[in-house]
Write a protein that holds these residues in place. Structure first.
Motif, mmCIF file in Angstrom:
data_model
loop_
_atom_site.group_PDB
_atom_site.id
_atom_site.type_symbol
_atom_site.label_atom_id
_atom_site.label_comp_id
_atom_site.label_asym_id
_atom_site.label_seq_id
_atom_site.Cartn_x
_atom_site.Cartn_y
_atom_site.Cartn_z
ATOM 1 N N THR A 1 -59.705 27.359 14.759
ATOM 2 C CA THR A 1 -58.964 28.310 15.592
ATOM 3 C C THR A 1 -59.928 29.186 16.386
ATOM 4 O O THR A 1 -59.874 30.402 16.324
ATOM 5 C CB THR A 1 -58.078 29.212 14.723
ATOM 6 O OG1 THR A 1 -58.907 29.777 13.704
ATOM 7 C CG2 THR A 1 -56.969 28.445 14.064
ATOM 8 N N GLY B 1 -48.162 23.830 17.075
ATOM 9 C CA GLY B 1 -49.350 24.196 17.841
ATOM 10 C C GLY B 1 -49.465 23.364 19.107
ATOM 11 O O GLY B 1 -49.737 23.877 20.194
ATOM 12 N N ASN C 1 -54.424 25.181 18.220
ATOM 13 C CA ASN C 1 -55.082 24.487 17.104
ATOM 14 C C ASN C 1 -54.876 25.248 15.807
ATOM 15 O O ASN C 1 -55.251 26.404 15.699
ATOM 16 C CB ASN C 1 -56.598 24.373 17.348
ATOM 17 C CG ASN C 1 -56.934 23.134 18.134
ATOM 18 O OD1 ASN C 1 -56.089 22.242 18.290
ATOM 19 N ND2 ASN C 1 -58.151 23.070 18.637
ATOM 20 N N TRP D 1 -52.209 26.420 14.413
ATOM 21 C CA TRP D 1 -51.132 27.404 14.301
ATOM 22 C C TRP D 1 -50.096 26.987 13.280
ATOM 23 O O TRP D 1 -49.523 27.826 12.583
ATOM 24 C CB TRP D 1 -50.425 27.607 15.640
ATOM 25 C CG TRP D 1 -51.249 28.305 16.662
ATOM 26 C CD1 TRP D 1 -52.560 28.669 16.537
ATOM 27 C CD2 TRP D 1 -50.834 28.716 17.951
ATOM 28 N NE1 TRP D 1 -52.966 29.275 17.684
ATOM 29 C CE2 TRP D 1 -51.942 29.314 18.570
ATOM 30 C CE3 TRP D 1 -49.628 28.635 18.655
ATOM 31 C CZ2 TRP D 1 -51.868 29.833 19.853
ATOM 32 C CZ3 TRP D 1 -49.570 29.152 19.933
ATOM 33 C CH2 TRP D 1 -50.677 29.748 20.523
#
Lengths: 367, 432
Positions: free
Chosen positions: A86, B80, B322, B324
């Motif tokens: 992330t 995501g 990415n 999520w």
């Protein structure tokens, strides 16, 4: 009853709100005006450093150098890496946390150069100076400085080395080459590629050099996230589709991680080793160059880049204007950013010992 | 009945779902206080609170939809990718096709609805497990994002950025605070008090015993106090900042979806389907329609979350979204939902998401690296669920069990009480 009900609702809530409002402290106002910044800040202030995920040795090294360098200079360093999956959201949160903690300067190695403008604006509003490290942060008028290696020059050196290397191996063309470029969300990837193409394009136009697969567009050559497996997969496919009978003479690779992935792919297919360029002087690639596999890399000594960045921080701390050497070339879409550029050096087997003489980690490898 | 017992029974206990949130909220408050001390007061400073909401609103919005998907007994791994796909299309629609930004938002929601209808069709009408459909969707829409965006980062115009990085406007007299936020806080306080008094009136009308007046007042005082504290924090941010617009979107969604899942037939059908789909179908619940709805709804919320993130980042990038799905799923399970479906609440998921968010934020303020933060978050998720499962299987009294009980709707309506040495043996006997 109904009337009493309505009145009491408003009365109770308003009374409670007012009671608490009495204890409030009012708003912070405009903290950190520019006048204050011009006078510098305390010598032991917090300096934030936000770096991308640890995908290459280079960023790990930079992080260590920042941690030690800031400590030596008397600052409190806060060095953070984005997480592996992330990345963008992590970096946004880290920069915001640094502003909250009261950092005076934030150095950012952007993970996506275009997705940080909100955080940079918040930092600017809080009176924090923002330095873009290695990657230019785009679409924000609030970026203060940019420090980097001359990346167009990096590309030119790669292109030239590719031509020289192929000529040294096989005096006459035409040479078959393939092109790779870096992650499309990294502002530098395009600059490297343009630099390299500025050298290769004349040779391609003349027919001396042929991109046998025909994939010349930066969108076809890009490797998302600078991921090694992406480069390896693309090379596998190119070898299958194009080099069944043809010979592959050279590959333009934007960095060492991708270069090694490309070499792995070529070796796996049992083809002779082509001339492959690189960048970053990673340990494995320097070994590979000394062993005669990868042809070249670029030495962008991270030590110097970190040193220059810390010099900028020191200048800001003393209330001076940091030294820059390019105030024209780096337009980030909102403004031209004052930039300090360092020169890159091309390294092949021939000059490796000399180029890494001052590097404690790489020098022993070249002997 | 002694005053203490009154308090136990009525303040946060009793059987009303409103009161049952206490346990999880207690955990959240404990974490906030720990970090407040550890970070020397940075955690609750107004700029940090504002940032916390801005950074996490999109994950919390995803958690709302994910809760409904999980309650219905499914999972959605594609959120995501759907968010990224909608984000890039919306960004392109504004920069290349010159759609005005309000139209672009509607366009984004429409994309979410179309994707959701596609996934809902496979899940509900073809009967492919949601895990497979959304795994396919994860690849499909991630690829779609890269294909459409050429893996580039595309900036979005100023107006659009408001939904992710905007704040309530400044207006009116200079009170030293953001007036809009003050009004919002006042409205929330009035709503809380009105609800409490109305609940008392309802109980009286039903000839039931309302809680003692002093307990009601105490409860109102605590809630209004919390609201007032939060309001003043948000209203006293640096001039130009206040309660974030993404937070308002989140609040509206939480209230609307809480009402839907708790108080409407459609919402209760989701729980029925997740609890026992055969029984639900035989009782007349339209199984396919419910499944189609939850999957479609999830993708619409994912598109909204994607747009909010793009707006906050000022650009749509190839790495948007990415991981999520994992954050949203973790929030839902920490918030007490059951893996098998049928159990869980919106507010529980929001609190679960906030636990993760505060943990993340506090550790970042302390300068703990993302590697360690991920390890800690992973352990928290595992432990929160594991301790609960273990204690339940042992038939022992469990703190987390009693904390989570408010969110377990299949439990017999045993009154929940704070851990209390005197009552513990009786409790163990009941739950054993």
């Amino acid at each position: 009853m109904r009337k009493f009900f309505g009145t009491s609702v408003v009365a109770i809530s308003a009374a409670a709100m007012l009671a608490l409002a009495g204890c409030g402290s009012g708003r912070d106002g405009d903290s950190g005006s520019s006048g204050e910044a011009a006078k510098g800040f305390a010598a032991n202030s917090l300096i934030g450093v936000a770096l991308p995920a640890k995908t290459s040795e280079n960023w790990v090294l930079a992080g260590d150098l920042f941690t030690n360098g800031l400590k030596e200079a008397g600052f409190q360093g806060d060095v953070q890496y984005a997480g592996a999956s992330t990345t963008v959201a992590d970096q946004q949160a880290q920069i915001t946390a640094m502003v909250t903690k009261g950092a005076k300067v934030i150095v950012i190695g952007a993970t996506d150069a275009a997705q940080l403008s909100t955080q940079v604006a918040a930092a600017h509003a809080a009176g924090v100076k923002v330095i873009a490290y290695d990657r230019l942060i785009t679409n924000t008028p609030d970026l203060d400085y940019y420090v980097a290696f001359d990346n167009f020059k990096v590309g030119q050196l790669q292109g030239q080395a590719l031509l020289d290397g192929m000529k040294a191996k096989k005096p006459n063309g035409p040479y078959n080459i393939e092109l790779f470029s870096g992650s499309p969300d990294d502002n530098n990837a395009g600059v490297f590629f343009d630099g390299a193409m500025s050298v290769l394009k004349p040779a391609i136009d003349k027919g001396d050099v042929v991109v046998a697969s025909g994939q010349k567009d930066v969108k076809q050559t890009a490797i998302q996230g600078w991921k090694a497996e992406g480069a390896q997969a693309r090379m596998d496919q190119l070898l299958t589709s194009t080099y069944g009978s043809k010979e592959l003479d050279g590959v333009l690779s934007p960095n060492d991680t991708l270069a090694r992935a490309i070499l792995t792919s070529v070796k796996g297919a049992g083809k002779p080793t082509p001339i492959v360029t690189g960048q970053d002087s990673e340990v494995e690639s320097v070994k590979s160059i000394v062993a005669g596999e990868q042809y070249m890399t670029i030495n962008k000594d991270t030590r110097n880049l970190v040193k220059e960045t810390i010099n900028m921080v020191k200048a800001l701390q003393a209330g001076n204007t940091p030294q820059v050497n390019d105030t024209k070339s780096y337009n980030n879409g909102s403004k031209v950013v004052d930039t300090f550029l360092l020169p890159p050096v091309a390294v092949t087997k021939a000059n490796a010992a000399e180029a890494y003489a001052n590097d404690p980690k790489l020098a022993p490898l070249t002997k | 009945m002694s005053r203490l017992k009154d308090l136990q029974k009525n303040l946060f206990g009793g059987t009303t779902s409103n009161a049952r949130q206490f346990g999880m909220i207690f955990t959240l408050v404990a974490i906030v206080l720990i970090f407040q001390v550890w970070t020397n007061g940075l955690t609750l400073r107004s700029d940090n609170l504002i940032a916390l909401f801005q950074q996490n609103s999109y994950i919390l919005i995803l958690a709302i939809g994910m809760l409904m998907v999980i309650v219905a007994g499914h999972i959605d791994l594609s959120v995501g990718s759907v968010a990224a796909f909608a984000g890039i299309l919306v960004a392109k629609s504004m920069t290349e096709w010159d759609l005005p930004w309000p139209v672009a938002i509607l366009f984004g929601l429409a994309i979410g609805a179309i994707i959701g209808a596609w996934q809902g069709f496979w899940v509900a009408y073809v009967g492919v497990p949601a895990f497979i459909v959304t795994l396919a969707g994860m690849l499909l829409f991630r690829g779609g994002n890269q294909f459409i965006g050429n893996a580039n980062t595309i900036p979005v115009p100023e107006g659009f950025r408001e939904i992710g990085s905007g704040f309530l406007p400044e207006f009116g007299p200079n009170t030293g605070y953001n007036n809009a936020t003050l009004l919002l806080g006042l409205a929330a306080a009035v709503a809380v008090v009105w609800r409490e008094l109305r609940a008392r009136n309802t109980r009286r009308a039903m000839d039931a015993d309302p809680a003692p007046m002093w307990v009601s007042i105490l409860r109102m005082a605590i809630m209004v106090g919390v609201i007032a504290f939060a309001t003043l924090r948000f209203a006293s941010g640096r001039v130009g900042t206040s309660f974030p617009i993404s937070g308002i979107i989140l609040l509206v969604l939480v209230i609307a979806y809480s009402f839907y899942t708790r108080n409407t037939a459609g919402g209760r059908h989701i729980y029925a389907v997740g609890g026992n789909s055969r029984a639900a179908e035989l009782s007349g619940v339209k199984l396919k329609r419910v499944n189609f709805f939850v999957m479609m709804n999830m993708s619409v919320l994912a598109a909204l979350a994607g747009m909010i993130f793009v707006a906050r980042s000022a650009a749509s990038g190839p790495q948007d979204g990415n991981g999520w799905e994992l954050d949203a799923i973790a929030a839902v399970f920490i918030g007490g939902a059951a893996v098998a479906g049928g159990i869980g609440t919106i507010s529980g998921s929001i609190v679960g998401g906030l636990v993760m968010a505060v943990l993340n934020n506090g550790l970042q303020l302390e300068g703990v690296g993302t590697d360690k933060v991920q390890i800690i978050k992973g352990l928290v998720l595992l432990l929160a669920v594991a301790i609960d499962v273990y204690n339940k299987s042992q038939g022992r009294f469990s703190i987390i069990g009693s904390l989570m009980r408010p969110f377990r709707r299949d439990d017999p309506a045993a009154p929940v009480s704070p851990p209390d040495a005197e009552r513990e043996p009786a409790k163990a006997a009941v739950s054993g």
